[in-house]
Design a protein around this motif. Structure first.
Motif, PDB file in Angstrom:
ATOM      1  N   GLN A 181      -3.366  -6.980   1.156  1.00  0.00           N
ATOM      2  CA  GLN A 181      -3.180  -5.532   1.206  1.00  0.00           C
ATOM      3  C   GLN A 181      -1.930  -5.174   2.008  1.00  0.00           C
ATOM      4  N   GLN A 182      -1.686  -5.895   3.108  1.00  0.00           N
ATOM      5  CA  GLN A 182      -0.504  -5.611   3.921  1.00  0.00           C
ATOM      6  C   GLN A 182       0.780  -5.885   3.138  1.00  0.00           C
ATOM      7  N   ALA A 183       0.849  -7.030   2.451  1.00  0.00           N
ATOM      8  CA  ALA A 183       2.058  -7.363   1.698  1.00  0.00           C
ATOM      9  C   ALA A 183       2.297  -6.369   0.572  1.00  0.00           C
ATOM     10  N   LEU A 184       1.229  -5.956  -0.113  1.00  0.00           N
ATOM     11  CA  LEU A 184       1.387  -4.963  -1.181  1.00  0.00           C
ATOM     12  C   LEU A 184       1.930  -3.660  -0.611  1.00  0.00           C
ATOM     13  N   ARG A 185       1.445  -3.259   0.546  1.00  0.00           N
ATOM     14  CA  ARG A 185       1.927  -2.037   1.180  1.00  0.00           C
ATOM     15  C   ARG A 185       3.417  -2.154   1.518  1.00  0.00           C
ATOM     16  N   GLU A 186       3.822  -3.324   2.025  1.00  0.00           N
ATOM     17  CA  GLU A 186       5.220  -3.534   2.379  1.00  0.00           C
ATOM     18  C   GLU A 186       6.118  -3.522   1.134  1.00  0.00           C
ATOM     19  N   VAL A 187       5.646  -4.098   0.043  1.00  0.00           N
ATOM     20  CA  VAL A 187       6.445  -4.177  -1.179  1.00  0.00           C
ATOM     21  C   VAL A 187       6.517  -2.833  -1.888  1.00  0.00           C
ATOM     22  N   SER A 188       5.389  -2.139  -1.945  1.00  0.00           N
ATOM     23  CA  SER A 188       5.313  -0.901  -2.741  1.00  0.00           C
ATOM     24  C   SER A 188       5.637   0.359  -1.955  1.00  0.00           C
ATOM     25  N   GLY A 189       5.453   0.311  -0.647  1.00  0.00           N
ATOM     26  CA  GLY A 189       5.618   1.514   0.160  1.00  0.00           C
ATOM     27  C   GLY A 189       4.442   2.467   0.068  1.00  0.00           C
ATOM     28  N   GLU A 190       3.345   2.026  -0.531  1.00  0.00           N
ATOM     29  CA  GLU A 190       2.167   2.867  -0.722  1.00  0.00           C
ATOM     30  C   GLU A 190       1.019   2.384   0.166  1.00  0.00           C
ATOM     31  N   PRO A 193      -3.920   0.922  -2.102  1.00  0.00           N
ATOM     32  CA  PRO A 193      -3.624  -0.273  -2.902  1.00  0.00           C
ATOM     33  C   PRO A 193      -3.637  -0.020  -4.405  1.00  0.00           C
ATOM     34  N   ARG A 194      -4.424   0.923  -4.870  1.00  0.00           N
ATOM     35  CA  ARG A 194      -4.403   1.246  -6.300  1.00  0.00           C
ATOM     36  C   ARG A 194      -3.050   1.823  -6.700  1.00  0.00           C
ATOM     37  N   ARG A 195      -2.557   2.733  -5.902  1.00  0.00           N
ATOM     38  CA  ARG A 195      -1.250   3.321  -6.194  1.00  0.00           C
ATOM     39  C   ARG A 195      -0.146   2.281  -6.045  1.00  0.00           C
ATOM     40  N   GLY A 196      -0.273   1.427  -5.020  1.00  0.00           N
ATOM     41  CA  GLY A 196       0.731   0.391  -4.809  1.00  0.00           C
ATOM     42  C   GLY A 196       0.788  -0.598  -5.952  1.00  0.00           C
ATOM     43  N   LEU A 197      -0.376  -1.026  -6.429  1.00  0.00           N
ATOM     44  CA  LEU A 197      -0.423  -1.978  -7.532  1.00  0.00           C
ATOM     45  C   LEU A 197       0.162  -1.362  -8.802  1.00  0.00           C
ATOM     46  N   ALA A 198      -0.221  -0.137  -9.080  1.00  0.00           N
ATOM     47  CA  ALA A 198       0.293   0.539 -10.270  1.00  0.00           C
ATOM     48  C   ALA A 198       1.803   0.733 -10.185  1.00  0.00           C
ATOM     49  N   LYS A 199       2.296   1.015  -9.004  1.00  0.00           N
ATOM     50  CA  LYS A 199       3.724   1.271  -8.833  1.00  0.00           C
ATOM     51  C   LYS A 199       4.561   0.042  -9.142  1.00  0.00           C
ATOM     52  N   ILE A 200       4.188  -1.111  -8.589  1.00  0.00           N
ATOM     53  CA  ILE A 200       5.019  -2.298  -8.820  1.00  0.00           C
ATOM     54  C   ILE A 200       4.762  -2.900 -10.195  1.00  0.00           C
ATOM     55  N   ARG A 202       4.572  -1.350 -12.981  1.00  0.00           N
ATOM     56  CA  ARG A 202       5.348  -0.656 -14.017  1.00  0.00           C
ATOM     57  C   ARG A 202       6.631  -1.406 -14.386  1.00  0.00           C
ATOM     58  N   ASP A 203       7.200  -2.098 -13.400  1.00  0.00           N
ATOM     59  CA  ASP A 203       8.473  -2.787 -13.625  1.00  0.00           C
ATOM     60  C   ASP A 203       8.336  -4.310 -13.621  1.00  0.00           C
ATOM     61  N   ALA A 204       7.119  -4.815 -13.744  1.00  0.00           N
ATOM     62  CA  ALA A 204       6.894  -6.261 -13.639  1.00  0.00           C
ATOM     63  C   ALA A 204       6.230  -6.803 -14.894  1.00  0.00           C
ATOM     64  N   SER A 205       6.635  -8.001 -15.291  1.00  0.00           N
ATOM     65  CA  SER A 205       5.960  -8.694 -16.390  1.00  0.00           C
ATOM     66  C   SER A 205       4.942  -9.702 -15.863  1.00  0.00           C
ATOM     67  N   THR A 206       4.930  -9.894 -14.554  1.00  0.00           N
ATOM     68  CA  THR A 206       4.008 -10.830 -13.902  1.00  0.00           C
ATOM     69  C   THR A 206       2.612 -10.214 -13.806  1.00  0.00           C
ATOM     70  N   TRP A 207       1.565 -11.042 -13.963  1.00  0.00           N
ATOM     71  CA  TRP A 207       0.194 -10.593 -13.728  1.00  0.00           C
ATOM     72  C   TRP A 207       0.041 -10.349 -12.235  1.00  0.00           C
ATOM     73  N   LEU A 208      -0.494  -9.187 -11.858  1.00  0.00           N
ATOM     74  CA  LEU A 208      -0.530  -8.776 -10.455  1.00  0.00           C
ATOM     75  C   LEU A 208      -1.946  -8.430 -10.012  1.00  0.00           C
ATOM     76  N   ALA A 209      -2.238  -8.773  -8.750  1.00  0.00           N
ATOM     77  CA  ALA A 209      -3.527  -8.439  -8.147  1.00  0.00           C
ATOM     78  C   ALA A 209      -3.322  -8.228  -6.653  1.00  0.00           C
ATOM     79  N   VAL A 210      -4.328  -7.655  -6.021  1.00  0.00           N
ATOM     80  CA  VAL A 210      -4.353  -7.545  -4.558  1.00  0.00           C
ATOM     81  C   VAL A 210      -5.773  -7.854  -4.100  1.00  0.00           C
ATOM     82  N   THR A 211      -5.891  -8.726  -3.106  1.00  0.00           N
ATOM     83  CA  THR A 211      -7.196  -9.073  -2.543  1.00  0.00           C
ATOM     84  C   THR A 211      -7.466  -8.158  -1.359  1.00  0.00           C
ATOM     85  N   LEU A 212      -8.701  -7.631  -1.295  1.00  0.00           N
ATOM     86  CA  LEU A 212      -9.057  -6.623  -0.291  1.00  0.00           C
ATOM     87  C   LEU A 212     -10.249  -7.051   0.561  1.00  0.00           C
ATOM     88  N   GLY A 213     -10.474  -8.354   0.699  1.00  0.00           N
ATOM     89  CA  GLY A 213     -11.585  -8.827   1.522  1.00  0.00           C
ATOM     90  C   GLY A 213     -12.921  -8.357   0.982  1.00  0.00           C
TER      91      GLY A 213
END
Length: 296
Positions: A181-190, A193-200, A202-213
């Motif tokens: 969650q911390q790394a996603l926040r740093e990368v996305s600025g959000e 985590p839902r908004r952060g994941l959706a934001k990055i 949009r411009d990625a072809s990589t499969w993306l996830a975030v683990t939230l404990g």
């Protein structure tokens, strides 16, 4: 048997059990102590081996007593350490970790800043049985080299994004990235985590996830999807994320789809959290299969 080539940090951890986290500069007494191997890639490689997969670990260590202990512990878990580089005159990674009565942890770690960054000593192709690659973010150039090997071999290349990726090409080179969650926040600025994941995404072809404990896992498949965590009594969360990434990479190597891999990995991480001692709590394959069979 499926296998995973892992690259990243391996440490020796001194894990202290305390009632509460220290808040003042005074003496405290530990209720228990475990001296155990650690590190993102080190823990993930042991998790893979215990889950029945072949595992090779490429890591950078010093030619010291701590490095000897790290390698010996990995070998005892059937992790192949032929790609562990030993460097004279430096110190191997080590951590002091406090785990409180709620299972939360505080980590103080040291990695020698003089450790060489070059990648020339890494293999030029994956071991023949490797069906996936897993890399952490502690050594950016090494992670990039490992993920490029995965692309060349046509196998999944998983990035454990527990910190903001240090190299700009890491996310694009990986086939799968699971952020903390911390790394996603740093990368996305959000913050969300839902908004952060959706934001990055949009411009990625990589499969993306975030683990939230204990809140589970979010992943993107055109929209944000949620996989809830299993309900367990938490004893120690140390290493749970590393176990999750190792199990996820192994599940992909075995041919599972991402949703199935998330469920398998979340079960392995949940079982780890029920035991004190960092990666000593990583479960065996039969434990995970039994645990999953008991869920409804």
């Amino acid at each position: 048997m499926a296998g995973v080539f892992c690259l990243g940090i391996a440490t020796l951890d001194y894990v202290y059990s305390v009632e509460t986290m220290p808040t003042r500069g005074e003496k405290y007494r530990s209720r228990g102590l475990a001296v155990v191997g650690g590190g993102c890639a080190g823990n993930a490689s042991v998790a893979i081996a215990r889950l029945g997969g072949d595992c090779w670990l490429a890591t950078r260590l010093a030619d010291d007593f701590t490095g000897d202990r790290i390698v010996a512990d990995l070998n005892a878990e059937d992790v192949d350490t032929r790609f562990a580089r030993r460097v004279a005159g430096l110190t191997s990674p080590v951590s002091a970790i406090l785990v409180d009565a709620q299972g939360e942890r505080m980590v103080i770690s040291h990695s020698d800043p003089a450790m060489p960054e070059d990648v020339d000593w890494l293999p030029h192709e994956l071991p023949g049985e490797a069906g996936a690659v897993l890399a952490d973010t502690r050594w950016g150039e090494g992670a990039l080299a490992a993920l490029r090997l995965a692309r060349a071999a046509g196998v999944p290349g998983v990035l454990d994004g527990d910190r903001k990726p240090p190299h700009p090409d890491l996310v694009a080179t990986a086939s799968h990235v699971a952020f903390s969650q911390q790394a996603l926040r740093e990368v996305s600025g959000e913050e969300d985590p839902r908004r952060g994941l959706a934001k990055i995404a949009r411009d990625a072809s990589t499969w993306l996830a975030v683990t939230l404990g204990k809140e589970g896992v979010l992943h993107w498949d055109g929209q944000v999807r949620h996989s809830p965590a299993f309900v367990i009594e938490t004893v120690d969360t140390l290493g749970a994320g590393d176990v999750w990434h190792g199990a996820f990479a192994l599940a992909l190597a075995e041919g599972r789809d991402e949703v199935g891999a998330i469920r398998f990995a979340s079960a392995a991480a949940a079982l780890k959290c029920t035991r004190f001692g960092g990666r000593d709590g990583a479960p065996a394959r039969e434990e995970v299969e039994r645990f999953l069979s008991e869920q409804r």
